[in-house]
Design a protein around this motif. Structure first.
Motif, PDB file in Angstrom:
ATOM      1  N   TYR A  76       0.934   3.181  10.083  1.00 18.80           N
ATOM      2  CA  TYR A  76      -0.444   1.702   8.990  1.00 18.80           C
ATOM      3  C   TYR A  76       0.440   1.275   8.282  1.00 18.80           C
ATOM      4  CZ  TYR A  76      -3.573   5.938   9.754  1.00 18.80           C
ATOM      5  OH  TYR A  76      -3.911   7.050  10.147  1.00 18.80           O
ATOM      6  N   ASP A  77       0.182  -0.180   8.987  1.00 14.94           N
ATOM      7  CA  ASP A  77       0.432  -1.683   8.504  1.00 14.94           C
ATOM      8  C   ASP A  77      -1.068  -1.171   7.507  1.00 14.94           C
ATOM      9  OD1 ASP A  77       2.286  -3.679   8.044  1.00 14.94           O
ATOM     10  OD2 ASP A  77       0.535  -5.118   8.730  1.00 14.94           O
ATOM     11  N   MET A  78      -0.238  -1.720   5.799  1.00 16.41           N
ATOM     12  CA  MET A  78      -1.404  -2.088   4.790  1.00 16.41           C
ATOM     13  C   MET A  78      -0.611  -3.168   3.923  1.00 16.41           C
ATOM     14  SD  MET A  78      -0.851   1.929   3.842  1.00 16.41           S
ATOM     15  CE  MET A  78      -1.559   1.267   2.177  1.00 16.41           C
ATOM     16  N   LEU A  79      -1.905  -3.514   3.482  1.00 19.02           N
ATOM     17  CA  LEU A  79      -1.966  -4.496   2.356  1.00 19.02           C
ATOM     18  C   LEU A  79      -3.394  -4.667   1.243  1.00 19.02           C
ATOM     19  CD1 LEU A  79      -0.649  -7.708   1.484  1.00 19.02           C
ATOM     20  CD2 LEU A  79      -3.064  -7.976   2.575  1.00 19.02           C
ATOM     21  N   ALA A  80      -3.097  -4.846   0.001  1.00 13.71           N
ATOM     22  CA  ALA A  80      -3.605  -4.469  -0.831  1.00 13.71           C
ATOM     23  C   ALA A  80      -4.593  -5.574  -2.017  1.00 13.71           C
ATOM     24  CB  ALA A  80      -3.527  -3.472  -1.544  1.00 13.71           C
ATOM     25  N   LEU A 103       0.843  -0.798  -6.497  1.00 17.54           N
ATOM     26  CA  LEU A 103       1.668   0.310  -6.315  1.00 17.54           C
ATOM     27  C   LEU A 103       2.864  -0.211  -5.936  1.00 17.54           C
ATOM     28  CD1 LEU A 103       0.673   3.490  -6.682  1.00 17.54           C
ATOM     29  CD2 LEU A 103      -0.402   2.924  -3.605  1.00 17.54           C
ATOM     30  N   PRO A 104       3.918   0.949  -5.713  1.00 13.25           N
ATOM     31  CA  PRO A 104       5.115   0.185  -4.489  1.00 13.25           C
ATOM     32  C   PRO A 104       5.277   0.924  -3.744  1.00 13.25           C
ATOM     33  CG  PRO A 104       5.704   1.798  -7.014  1.00 13.25           C
ATOM     34  CD  PRO A 104       4.121   1.551  -6.916  1.00 13.25           C
ATOM     35  N   GLY A 105       5.825   0.659  -2.886  1.00 13.96           N
ATOM     36  CA  GLY A 105       5.549   0.215  -1.364  1.00 13.96           C
ATOM     37  C   GLY A 105       4.602  -0.324  -0.490  1.00 13.96           C
ATOM     38  N   VAL A 106       3.244  -0.715  -1.451  1.00 12.34           N
ATOM     39  CA  VAL A 106       1.980  -1.370  -1.053  1.00 12.34           C
ATOM     40  C   VAL A 106       2.722  -3.001  -1.707  1.00 12.34           C
ATOM     41  CG1 VAL A 106      -0.166  -1.000  -0.729  1.00 12.34           C
ATOM     42  CG2 VAL A 106       1.130   0.525  -1.407  1.00 12.34           C
ATOM     43  N   ARG A 107       2.334  -3.752   0.334  1.00 13.09           N
ATOM     44  CA  ARG A 107       2.031  -5.296  -0.304  1.00 13.09           C
ATOM     45  C   ARG A 107       0.675  -5.754  -1.080  1.00 13.09           C
ATOM     46  NH1 ARG A 107       3.085  -8.165   4.849  1.00 13.09           N
ATOM     47  NH2 ARG A 107       1.591  -5.954   5.643  1.00 13.09           N
ATOM     48  N   THR A 108       0.796  -6.215  -1.918  1.00  8.73           N
ATOM     49  CA  THR A 108      -0.637  -6.607  -2.871  1.00  8.73           C
ATOM     50  C   THR A 108      -0.505  -7.539  -3.233  1.00  8.73           C
ATOM     51  OG1 THR A 108      -0.718  -4.379  -4.168  1.00  8.73           O
ATOM     52  CG2 THR A 108      -1.721  -5.726  -5.260  1.00  8.73           C
ATOM     53  N   VAL A 109      -1.873  -8.483  -2.999  1.00  3.47           N
ATOM     54  CA  VAL A 109      -2.041 -10.071  -3.071  1.00  3.47           C
ATOM     55  C   VAL A 109      -3.757  -9.889  -4.749  1.00  3.47           C
ATOM     56  CG1 VAL A 109      -1.303 -10.932  -1.271  1.00  3.47           C
ATOM     57  CG2 VAL A 109      -3.664 -10.125  -1.367  1.00  3.47           C
ATOM     58  N   ALA A 110      -3.313 -11.012  -4.988  1.00  6.13           N
ATOM     59  CA  ALA A 110      -4.626 -10.346  -6.267  1.00  6.13           C
ATOM     60  C   ALA A 110      -4.664 -12.094  -6.359  1.00  6.13           C
ATOM     61  CB  ALA A 110      -3.440 -10.766  -7.974  1.00  6.13           C
ATOM     62  N   TYR A 111      -6.621 -12.191  -6.542  1.00  8.40           N
ATOM     63  CA  TYR A 111      -7.343 -13.051  -6.550  1.00  8.40           C
ATOM     64  C   TYR A 111      -7.930 -13.191  -7.869  1.00  8.40           C
ATOM     65  CZ  TYR A 111     -11.323  -9.871  -7.998  1.00  8.40           C
ATOM     66  OH  TYR A 111     -11.905  -8.455  -8.560  1.00  8.40           O
ATOM     67  N   GLN A 112      -8.041 -14.324  -8.628  1.00  6.97           N
ATOM     68  CA  GLN A 112      -8.682 -15.022  -9.315  1.00  6.97           C
ATOM     69  C   GLN A 112      -9.739 -16.026 -10.278  1.00  6.97           C
ATOM     70  OE1 GLN A 112      -4.966 -17.588 -10.978  1.00  6.97           O
ATOM     71  NE2 GLN A 112      -5.035 -16.621 -12.776  1.00  6.97           N
ATOM     72  N   LEU A 113     -10.487 -15.388 -11.210  1.00 10.83           N
ATOM     73  CA  LEU A 113     -11.399 -15.466 -11.042  1.00 10.83           C
ATOM     74  C   LEU A 113     -11.703 -17.266 -11.388  1.00 10.83           C
ATOM     75  CD1 LEU A 113     -14.142 -13.077 -12.466  1.00 10.83           C
ATOM     76  CD2 LEU A 113     -13.641 -13.291 -10.297  1.00 10.83           C
ATOM     77  N   PHE A 133      -7.897   4.646  -5.644  1.00  9.41           N
ATOM     78  CA  PHE A 133      -7.008   5.096  -4.098  1.00  9.41           C
ATOM     79  C   PHE A 133      -5.466   5.201  -4.380  1.00  9.41           C
ATOM     80  CE2 PHE A 133     -10.191   1.711  -3.473  1.00  9.41           C
ATOM     81  CZ  PHE A 133     -11.121   2.560  -3.019  1.00  9.41           C
ATOM     82  N   GLY A 134      -4.707   5.366  -5.464  1.00  5.66           N
ATOM     83  CA  GLY A 134      -3.554   5.623  -5.447  1.00  5.66           C
ATOM     84  C   GLY A 134      -3.262   6.858  -4.587  1.00  5.66           C
ATOM     85  N   ARG A 135      -3.473   7.855  -4.287  1.00  7.93           N
ATOM     86  CA  ARG A 135      -3.233   9.281  -3.878  1.00  7.93           C
ATOM     87  C   ARG A 135      -3.104   8.831  -2.310  1.00  7.93           C
ATOM     88  NH1 ARG A 135      -0.834  11.546  -8.039  1.00  7.93           N
ATOM     89  NH2 ARG A 135      -2.424  11.895  -9.597  1.00  7.93           N
ATOM     90  N   ILE A 136      -4.472   8.095  -1.657  1.00  3.92           N
ATOM     91  CA  ILE A 136      -4.190   8.409   0.016  1.00  3.92           C
ATOM     92  C   ILE A 136      -3.198   6.450   0.146  1.00  3.92           C
ATOM     93  CG2 ILE A 136      -6.068   6.657  -0.176  1.00  3.92           C
ATOM     94  CD1 ILE A 136      -5.266   8.578   2.984  1.00  3.92           C
ATOM     95  N   ALA A 137      -3.311   5.273  -0.237  1.00  4.75           N
ATOM     96  CA  ALA A 137      -2.125   4.578  -0.413  1.00  4.75           C
ATOM     97  C   ALA A 137      -1.301   4.688  -0.156  1.00  4.75           C
ATOM     98  CB  ALA A 137      -2.709   3.033  -1.226  1.00  4.75           C
ATOM     99  N   ALA A 138       0.117   5.686  -1.454  1.00  4.10           N
ATOM    100  CA  ALA A 138       1.096   5.994  -1.100  1.00  4.10           C
ATOM    101  C   ALA A 138       1.140   6.958   0.208  1.00  4.10           C
ATOM    102  CB  ALA A 138       0.728   6.888  -2.749  1.00  4.10           C
ATOM    103  N   SER A 139       0.438   7.748   0.200  1.00  7.73           N
ATOM    104  CA  SER A 139       0.278   8.889   1.970  1.00  7.73           C
ATOM    105  C   SER A 139       0.361   7.981   2.876  1.00  7.73           C
ATOM    106  CB  SER A 139      -0.901   9.553   1.563  1.00  7.73           C
ATOM    107  OG  SER A 139      -0.821  10.053   2.721  1.00  7.73           O
ATOM    108  N   LEU A 140      -0.787   7.097   3.186  1.00 14.74           N
ATOM    109  CA  LEU A 140       0.022   5.948   3.854  1.00 14.74           C
ATOM    110  C   LEU A 140       0.418   4.979   4.096  1.00 14.74           C
ATOM    111  CD1 LEU A 140      -4.513   4.948   4.228  1.00 14.74           C
ATOM    112  CD2 LEU A 140      -3.216   6.656   5.468  1.00 14.74           C
ATOM    113  N   ALA A 141       1.383   4.734   2.982  1.00 15.95           N
ATOM    114  CA  ALA A 141       2.128   3.263   2.630  1.00 15.95           C
ATOM    115  C   ALA A 141       3.682   4.195   2.996  1.00 15.95           C
ATOM    116  CB  ALA A 141       2.452   3.434   1.286  1.00 15.95           C
TER     117      ALA A 141
END
Length: 418
Positions: A43-47, A56-66, A30-38
Protein backbone atom coordinates in the motif's frame (compact mmCIF):
# COMPACT_ATOMS: atom_id res chain seq x y z
CA UNK A 1 6.36 14.76 12.70
CA UNK A 2 3.34 17.04 12.87
CA UNK A 3 1.00 17.15 9.94
CA UNK A 4 1.56 20.79 9.06
CA UNK A 5 5.29 20.25 8.37
CA UNK A 6 4.66 17.86 5.47
CA UNK A 7 4.84 19.53 2.09
CA UNK A 8 3.25 18.61 -1.21
CA UNK A 9 6.43 18.05 -3.14
CA UNK A 10 6.60 14.38 -4.12
CA UNK A 11 3.36 12.50 -3.73
CA UNK A 12 3.66 10.20 -6.73
CA UNK A 13 2.51 6.76 -5.60
CA UNK A 14 5.25 4.22 -4.99
CA UNK A 15 2.97 1.17 -5.01
CA UNK A 16 -0.11 0.00 -6.89
CA UNK A 17 -2.76 0.22 -4.18
CA UNK A 18 -3.28 3.75 -2.90
CA UNK A 19 -5.11 4.55 0.33
CA UNK A 20 -6.11 8.06 1.41
CA UNK A 21 -7.18 8.71 5.01
CA UNK A 22 -9.18 11.82 5.89
CA UNK A 23 -9.81 12.79 9.51
CA UNK A 24 -9.92 16.23 11.09
CA UNK A 25 -7.76 14.99 13.96
CA UNK A 26 -5.82 12.33 12.08
CA UNK A 27 -5.22 9.58 13.00
CA UNK A 28 -8.28 9.62 15.32
CA UNK A 29 -10.12 6.30 15.08
CA UNK A 30 -7.85 5.23 12.20
CA UNK A 31 -4.64 4.97 14.18
CA UNK A 32 -4.57 1.16 14.34
CA UNK A 33 -5.45 0.40 10.73
CA UNK A 34 -3.31 3.25 9.35
CA UNK A 35 -0.26 2.04 11.30
CA UNK A 36 -0.84 -1.50 10.08
CA UNK A 37 -1.15 -0.47 6.43
CA UNK A 38 1.89 1.79 6.72
CA UNK A 39 3.98 -1.31 7.46
CA UNK A 40 2.57 -3.18 4.47
CA UNK A 41 4.59 -2.72 1.25
CA UNK A 42 1.49 -3.39 -0.87
CA UNK A 43 0.00 0.00 0.00
CA UNK A 44 0.95 3.58 -0.66
CA UNK A 45 -0.68 5.90 1.84
CA UNK A 46 -1.43 9.55 2.41
CA UNK A 47 -3.47 11.21 5.14
CA UNK A 48 -5.35 14.50 5.28
CA UNK A 49 -6.04 16.30 8.54
CA UNK A 50 -6.81 19.73 9.85
CA UNK A 51 -3.85 22.02 10.51
CA UNK A 52 -2.36 20.97 13.85
CA UNK A 53 -3.59 17.36 13.83
CA UNK A 54 -1.24 14.87 15.55
CA UNK A 55 -0.31 12.86 12.45
CA UNK A 56 1.12 9.36 12.63
CA UNK A 57 4.75 8.24 12.28
CA UNK A 58 5.31 6.56 8.95
CA UNK A 59 2.27 8.15 7.28
CA UNK A 60 2.67 11.20 5.07
CA UNK A 61 0.12 13.75 6.24
CA UNK A 62 -0.99 16.98 4.60
CA UNK A 63 -3.16 19.55 6.34
CA UNK A 64 -5.92 21.91 5.28
CA UNK A 65 -6.93 25.21 6.86
CA UNK A 66 -10.36 26.85 6.92
CA UNK A 67 -10.47 30.24 5.26
CA UNK A 68 -13.27 31.41 7.57
CA UNK A 69 -15.78 30.27 10.19
CA UNK A 70 -19.56 30.15 9.62
CA UNK A 71 -21.03 33.62 9.34
CA UNK A 72 -22.49 35.13 12.49
CA UNK A 73 -25.71 35.94 10.62
CA UNK A 74 -26.31 32.33 9.54
CA UNK A 75 -29.39 30.75 11.11
CA UNK A 76 -28.24 28.58 14.00
CA UNK A 77 -30.05 25.54 12.58
CA UNK A 78 -27.95 25.92 9.43
CA UNK A 79 -24.58 26.73 11.00
CA UNK A 80 -23.45 23.08 11.25
CA UNK A 81 -24.21 22.63 7.56
CA UNK A 82 -22.36 25.81 6.60
CA UNK A 83 -19.42 24.61 8.70
CA UNK A 84 -19.55 21.31 6.80
CA UNK A 85 -19.39 23.15 3.49
CA UNK A 86 -16.40 25.16 4.69
CA UNK A 87 -14.59 22.02 5.82
CA UNK A 88 -15.50 20.31 2.56
CA UNK A 89 -14.26 23.27 0.53
CA UNK A 90 -10.96 23.42 2.41
CA UNK A 91 -10.43 19.71 1.89
CA UNK A 92 -11.47 20.00 -1.77
CA UNK A 93 -8.83 22.65 -2.45
CA UNK A 94 -6.15 20.53 -0.81
CA UNK A 95 -7.18 17.37 -2.68
CA UNK A 96 -6.98 19.17 -6.03
CA UNK A 97 -3.35 19.90 -5.24
CA UNK A 98 -2.81 16.32 -4.06
CA UNK A 99 -4.13 15.06 -7.41
CA UNK A 100 -1.96 17.51 -9.34
CA UNK A 101 1.06 16.17 -7.45
CA UNK A 102 0.30 12.68 -8.70
CA UNK A 103 -1.54 10.93 -5.86
CA UNK A 104 -4.84 9.39 -6.98
CA UNK A 105 -6.30 7.02 -4.35
CA UNK A 106 -8.06 3.75 -4.99
CA UNK A 107 -9.74 3.78 -1.57
CA UNK A 108 -10.55 6.72 0.70
CA UNK A 109 -11.16 5.98 4.41
CA UNK A 110 -12.66 8.99 6.13
CA UNK A 111 -14.50 10.37 9.14
CA UNK A 112 -17.10 12.57 7.43
CA UNK A 113 -18.61 14.13 10.54
CA UNK A 114 -17.22 17.63 9.98
CA UNK A 115 -17.84 17.73 6.21
CA UNK A 116 -14.39 17.05 4.75
CA UNK A 117 -15.64 14.38 2.34
CA UNK A 118 -18.55 16.38 0.92
CA UNK A 119 -16.76 17.03 -2.37
CA UNK A 120 -14.07 14.32 -2.59
CA UNK A 121 -15.91 12.45 -5.35
CA UNK A 122 -15.63 15.59 -7.50
CA UNK A 123 -11.85 15.17 -7.38
CA UNK A 124 -11.61 11.38 -7.23
CA UNK A 125 -14.81 10.04 -8.84
CA UNK A 126 -13.48 6.49 -9.23
CA UNK A 127 -12.15 6.06 -5.68
CA UNK A 128 -14.13 3.84 -3.32
CA UNK A 129 -15.22 5.98 -0.38
CA UNK A 130 -15.44 4.32 3.04
CA UNK A 131 -16.99 6.38 5.84
CA UNK A 132 -16.72 5.99 9.59
CA UNK A 133 -20.40 6.36 10.46
CA UNK A 134 -20.06 7.18 14.12
CA UNK A 135 -23.42 8.74 14.98
CA UNK A 136 -26.73 9.75 13.44
CA UNK A 137 -28.68 12.29 15.46
CA UNK A 138 -32.12 11.62 16.91
CA UNK A 139 -34.58 13.83 18.75
CA UNK A 140 -35.72 10.82 20.81
CA UNK A 141 -34.14 7.56 21.90
CA UNK A 142 -30.53 8.70 22.11
CA UNK A 143 -28.67 11.53 23.85
CA UNK A 144 -31.09 14.41 23.19
CA UNK A 145 -33.66 14.68 25.97
CA UNK A 146 -32.20 11.71 27.87
CA UNK A 147 -31.31 13.69 30.99
CA UNK A 148 -34.34 15.43 32.56
CA UNK A 149 -31.98 17.84 34.30
CA UNK A 150 -31.24 19.29 30.86
CA UNK A 151 -34.55 18.99 28.97
CA UNK A 152 -34.57 19.53 25.23
CA UNK A 153 -36.60 22.39 23.84
CA UNK A 154 -38.48 22.41 20.56
CA UNK A 155 -35.66 24.62 19.28
CA UNK A 156 -33.10 21.95 20.25
CA UNK A 157 -35.10 19.29 18.46
CA UNK A 158 -35.40 21.33 15.28
CA UNK A 159 -31.67 22.08 15.34
CA UNK A 160 -30.81 18.40 15.80
CA UNK A 161 -33.07 17.35 12.95
CA UNK A 162 -31.45 19.93 10.65
CA UNK A 163 -28.02 18.68 11.71
CA UNK A 164 -28.68 15.38 9.95
CA UNK A 165 -28.62 17.06 6.54
CA UNK A 166 -24.85 16.58 6.46
CA UNK A 167 -25.14 13.00 7.73
CA UNK A 168 -27.59 12.11 4.94
CA UNK A 169 -25.27 13.53 2.29
CA UNK A 170 -22.46 11.49 3.81
CA UNK A 171 -24.50 8.30 3.64
CA UNK A 172 -25.45 8.96 0.03
CA UNK A 173 -21.88 9.76 -1.01
CA UNK A 174 -20.07 6.78 0.49
CA UNK A 175 -19.74 3.39 -1.15
CA UNK A 176 -19.50 1.58 2.17
CA UNK A 177 -19.28 2.53 5.83
CA UNK A 178 -18.20 1.31 9.25
CA UNK A 179 -19.93 1.65 12.62
CA UNK A 180 -18.18 0.58 15.86
CA UNK A 181 -21.24 -0.80 17.71
CA UNK A 182 -24.53 -2.34 16.66
CA UNK A 183 -26.50 0.40 18.43
CA UNK A 184 -24.58 3.16 16.67
CA UNK A 185 -25.28 1.43 13.35
CA UNK A 186 -28.98 1.09 14.23
CA UNK A 187 -29.31 4.87 14.63
CA UNK A 188 -28.73 5.38 10.91
CA UNK A 189 -31.70 5.22 8.51
CA UNK A 190 -32.54 1.62 7.68
CA UNK A 191 -32.22 2.30 3.95
CA UNK A 192 -28.43 2.59 4.42
CA UNK A 193 -27.85 -0.39 6.73
CA UNK A 194 -26.58 -2.58 3.89
CA UNK A 195 -23.72 -0.13 3.41
CA UNK A 196 -22.68 -0.11 7.06
CA UNK A 197 -20.37 -2.83 8.38
CA UNK A 198 -19.92 -3.47 12.09
CA UNK A 199 -16.22 -3.07 12.95
CA UNK A 200 -14.76 -1.65 16.14
CA UNK A 201 -11.28 -0.26 15.61
CA UNK A 202 -10.02 -2.31 18.54
CA UNK A 203 -8.14 -2.07 21.82
CA UNK A 204 -4.43 -2.90 22.16
CA UNK A 205 -4.84 -5.66 24.72
CA UNK A 206 -1.11 -6.35 24.78
CA UNK A 207 -0.60 -2.87 26.23
CA UNK A 208 -3.88 -2.42 28.09
CA UNK A 209 -3.81 -5.49 30.32
CA UNK A 210 -3.78 -6.37 34.03
CA UNK A 211 -0.50 -5.81 35.86
CA UNK A 212 -0.24 -7.01 39.49
CA UNK A 213 2.94 -4.94 39.89
CA UNK A 214 1.44 -1.64 38.72
CA UNK A 215 1.84 1.48 40.85
CA UNK A 216 0.24 4.89 40.61
CA UNK A 217 1.53 7.86 42.56
CA UNK A 218 -0.96 10.56 43.45
CA UNK A 219 0.02 14.25 43.41
CA UNK A 220 0.18 14.17 47.23
CA UNK A 221 2.78 11.39 47.08
CA UNK A 222 0.54 8.51 48.11
CA UNK A 223 1.27 5.35 46.14
CA UNK A 224 -1.63 3.15 44.98
CA UNK A 225 -1.26 -0.51 44.08
CA UNK A 226 -3.53 -3.34 42.90
CA UNK A 227 -5.57 -4.58 45.84
CA UNK A 228 -5.94 -1.14 47.39
CA UNK A 229 -9.51 0.22 47.70
CA UNK A 230 -9.26 2.56 44.71
CA UNK A 231 -12.28 3.86 42.79
CA UNK A 232 -11.58 5.42 39.39
CA UNK A 233 -13.52 7.59 36.96
CA UNK A 234 -12.03 8.72 33.63
CA UNK A 235 -13.38 10.91 30.85
CA UNK A 236 -11.79 13.12 28.22
CA UNK A 237 -13.65 15.96 29.93
CA UNK A 238 -15.65 15.88 33.15
CA UNK A 239 -19.15 16.65 31.90
CA UNK A 240 -22.78 15.48 32.08
CA UNK A 241 -22.71 13.42 28.86
CA UNK A 242 -20.39 11.03 30.69
CA UNK A 243 -22.38 11.19 33.92
CA UNK A 244 -19.94 13.34 35.87
CA UNK A 245 -22.72 15.19 37.71
CA UNK A 246 -24.35 11.91 38.73
CA UNK A 247 -21.08 10.38 39.86
CA UNK A 248 -20.27 13.43 41.97
CA UNK A 249 -23.62 13.18 43.75
CA UNK A 250 -22.89 9.54 44.61
CA UNK A 251 -19.53 10.38 46.21
CA UNK A 252 -20.68 11.44 49.71
CA UNK A 253 -22.34 8.04 50.27
CA UNK A 254 -19.39 6.17 48.76
CA UNK A 255 -16.96 8.02 51.03
CA UNK A 256 -19.12 7.40 54.10
CA UNK A 257 -19.52 3.69 53.38
CA UNK A 258 -15.87 3.10 52.45
CA UNK A 259 -13.70 5.11 54.85
CA UNK A 260 -10.44 3.63 53.57
CA UNK A 261 -10.93 4.21 49.84
CA UNK A 262 -9.29 6.70 47.51
CA UNK A 263 -11.27 8.10 44.59
CA UNK A 264 -9.34 9.25 41.52
CA UNK A 265 -10.95 11.26 38.71
CA UNK A 266 -9.00 12.01 35.53
CA UNK A 267 -10.28 14.35 32.84
CA UNK A 268 -10.14 17.84 31.44
CA UNK A 269 -12.22 20.89 32.31
CA UNK A 270 -13.54 21.55 28.80
CA UNK A 271 -16.72 20.23 27.15
CA UNK A 272 -16.56 17.55 24.45
CA UNK A 273 -20.30 17.02 24.10
CA UNK A 274 -23.41 18.91 25.12
CA UNK A 275 -23.68 22.34 26.64
CA UNK A 276 -21.43 24.40 28.85
CA UNK A 277 -22.63 25.73 32.18
CA UNK A 278 -24.74 28.89 32.12
CA UNK A 279 -22.24 30.86 34.20
CA UNK A 280 -19.11 29.80 32.30
CA UNK A 281 -17.62 27.69 35.07
CA UNK A 282 -16.32 24.21 34.34
CA UNK A 283 -18.55 21.31 35.31
CA UNK A 284 -15.94 20.34 37.89
CA UNK A 285 -16.22 23.76 39.54
CA UNK A 286 -20.01 23.59 39.36
CA UNK A 287 -20.26 20.17 40.98
CA UNK A 288 -17.68 20.93 43.67
CA UNK A 289 -19.81 23.93 44.63
CA UNK A 290 -22.80 21.57 44.98
CA UNK A 291 -21.12 18.48 46.48
CA UNK A 292 -18.63 18.70 49.33
CA UNK A 293 -15.97 15.98 49.29
CA UNK A 294 -12.79 15.32 51.26
CA UNK A 295 -9.88 16.53 49.07
CA UNK A 296 -7.55 14.18 50.95
CA UNK A 297 -9.51 11.22 49.54
CA UNK A 298 -11.00 12.55 46.29
CA UNK A 299 -8.18 13.28 43.87
CA UNK A 300 -8.86 15.31 40.74
CA UNK A 301 -6.31 14.90 37.98
CA UNK A 302 -6.38 16.77 34.70
CA UNK A 303 -5.69 14.87 31.50
CA UNK A 304 -2.80 12.50 32.09
CA UNK A 305 -0.38 10.68 29.83
CA UNK A 306 -1.47 7.42 28.27
CA UNK A 307 1.07 5.49 30.32
CA UNK A 308 -0.16 6.98 33.60
CA UNK A 309 -3.73 6.41 32.51
CA UNK A 310 -2.94 2.73 32.03
CA UNK A 311 -1.25 2.57 35.44
CA UNK A 312 -4.34 4.14 37.01
CA UNK A 313 -6.64 1.55 35.48
CA UNK A 314 -4.32 -1.26 36.54
CA UNK A 315 -4.50 -0.26 40.23
CA UNK A 316 -8.27 0.33 40.18
CA UNK A 317 -10.48 -1.83 42.37
CA UNK A 318 -13.66 -0.45 40.80
CA UNK A 319 -14.18 1.79 37.80
CA UNK A 320 -17.36 3.79 37.14
CA UNK A 321 -18.38 4.47 33.54
CA UNK A 322 -21.59 6.43 33.01
CA UNK A 323 -22.81 7.73 29.68
CA UNK A 324 -25.84 9.09 27.92
CA UNK A 325 -26.95 6.83 25.04
CA UNK A 326 -24.15 8.04 22.81
CA UNK A 327 -20.82 7.06 21.29
CA UNK A 328 -19.08 4.37 23.34
CA UNK A 329 -15.79 5.54 24.89
CA UNK A 330 -12.54 3.67 24.38
CA UNK A 331 -11.93 4.20 28.11
CA UNK A 332 -14.62 1.70 29.12
CA UNK A 333 -13.16 -1.00 26.92
CA UNK A 334 -9.63 -0.18 28.04
CA UNK A 335 -10.68 -0.33 31.69
CA UNK A 336 -12.13 -3.80 31.12
CA UNK A 337 -8.99 -4.86 29.24
CA UNK A 338 -6.91 -3.80 32.26
CA UNK A 339 -9.00 -6.01 34.53
CA UNK A 340 -11.13 -3.30 36.12
CA UNK A 341 -14.44 -4.20 37.66
CA UNK A 342 -16.48 -1.76 35.60
CA UNK A 343 -19.71 -0.38 37.03
CA UNK A 344 -21.43 0.88 33.90
CA UNK A 345 -24.67 2.67 33.22
CA UNK A 346 -27.52 0.56 31.90
CA UNK A 347 -27.58 2.53 28.65
CA UNK A 348 -26.82 1.80 25.00
CA UNK A 349 -24.28 0.90 23.78
CA UNK A 350 -22.73 -0.05 27.16
CA UNK A 351 -25.12 -2.98 27.38
CA UNK A 352 -23.67 -4.42 24.16
CA UNK A 353 -20.43 -5.05 26.01
CA UNK A 354 -21.17 -5.37 29.73
CA UNK A 355 -23.36 -8.26 30.80
CA UNK A 356 -24.54 -7.57 34.33
CA UNK A 357 -23.07 -9.99 36.84
CA UNK A 358 -20.96 -11.72 34.20
CA UNK A 359 -18.19 -9.35 33.08
CA UNK A 360 -19.20 -6.20 34.96
CA UNK A 361 -22.04 -4.55 36.83
CA UNK A 362 -24.81 -2.33 35.44
CA UNK A 363 -26.63 0.45 37.28
CA UNK A 364 -29.33 2.96 36.45
CA UNK A 365 -27.61 6.10 35.13
CA UNK A 366 -29.60 8.39 37.45
CA UNK A 367 -29.69 6.25 40.63
CA UNK A 368 -26.96 7.65 42.86
CA UNK A 369 -27.93 5.36 45.73
CA UNK A 370 -27.58 2.29 43.51
CA UNK A 371 -24.26 3.55 42.16
CA UNK A 372 -22.94 4.05 45.70
CA UNK A 373 -24.19 0.64 46.84
CA UNK A 374 -22.69 -1.11 43.82
CA UNK A 375 -19.34 0.63 44.32
CA UNK A 376 -19.36 -0.44 47.98
CA UNK A 377 -20.11 -4.00 46.96
CA UNK A 378 -17.14 -3.94 44.58
CA UNK A 379 -14.74 -2.37 47.08
CA UNK A 380 -15.78 -4.49 50.04
CA UNK A 381 -16.07 -7.87 48.28
CA UNK A 382 -13.18 -7.99 45.80
CA UNK A 383 -12.53 -11.75 46.01
CA UNK A 384 -16.05 -12.98 45.12
CA UNK A 385 -16.11 -10.54 42.18
CA UNK A 386 -12.69 -11.49 40.83
CA UNK A 387 -14.30 -13.71 38.18
CA UNK A 388 -16.07 -10.67 36.70
CA UNK A 389 -12.73 -8.93 36.23
CA UNK A 390 -11.25 -11.98 34.55
CA UNK A 391 -14.23 -12.29 32.23
CA UNK A 392 -13.99 -8.58 31.41
CA UNK A 393 -10.42 -9.06 30.20
CA UNK A 394 -11.43 -12.12 28.20
CA UNK A 395 -14.44 -10.42 26.58
CA UNK A 396 -12.33 -7.48 25.36
CA UNK A 397 -9.54 -9.74 24.09
CA UNK A 398 -12.03 -11.87 22.16
CA UNK A 399 -14.46 -9.22 20.98
CA UNK A 400 -12.52 -5.95 20.76
CA UNK A 401 -8.85 -6.81 20.25
CA UNK A 402 -6.97 -4.58 17.86
CA UNK A 403 -6.14 -7.53 15.59
CA UNK A 404 -9.85 -8.15 15.04
CA UNK A 405 -10.42 -4.49 14.17
CA UNK A 406 -7.52 -4.41 11.74
CA UNK A 407 -8.68 -7.64 10.09
CA UNK A 408 -12.15 -6.18 9.61
CA UNK A 409 -10.85 -3.02 7.97
CA UNK A 410 -8.43 -4.97 5.78
CA UNK A 411 -11.24 -7.22 4.57
CA UNK A 412 -13.31 -4.16 3.58
CA UNK A 413 -10.34 -2.61 1.80
CA UNK A 414 -9.75 -5.81 -0.16
CA UNK A 415 -13.42 -5.92 -1.12
CA UNK A 416 -13.31 -2.27 -2.20
CA UNK A 417 -10.18 -2.81 -4.29
CA UNK A 418 -11.75 -5.85 -5.93
Amino acid sequence: MSAETITLTALAPRRAQRILFIHQNFPGQFGRIAASLARDPRYDMLAVGKHGCPGLPGVRTVAYQLHREPAAATHHYAKPFEAGILYGQACLRLLITVKEKGFVPDVIIAHPGWGETMFVKEVFPHARLMHFSEFYYHTDGADVGFDPEFPSTIDDRARVRAKNALQLLNLEACDLAVAPTQWQKSLHPRAYHDKIHLIHEGIDTDYMRPNPDAVFTLPNGKVLRPGDPVLTYVSRNLEPYRGFHIFMRALPQILADNPGCDIVLAGGADVSYGARTADGRSWRETMLAEVKVDPARVHFLDRISYARYRDLLQVSAAHVYLTYPFVLSWSMLEAMACGCLVIGSDTAPVTEVIRDGENGLLVDFFDTAAIAATVSRALQNPVPLRTLRERAVQSIREGFGVDKGIAGYRALIRAALA
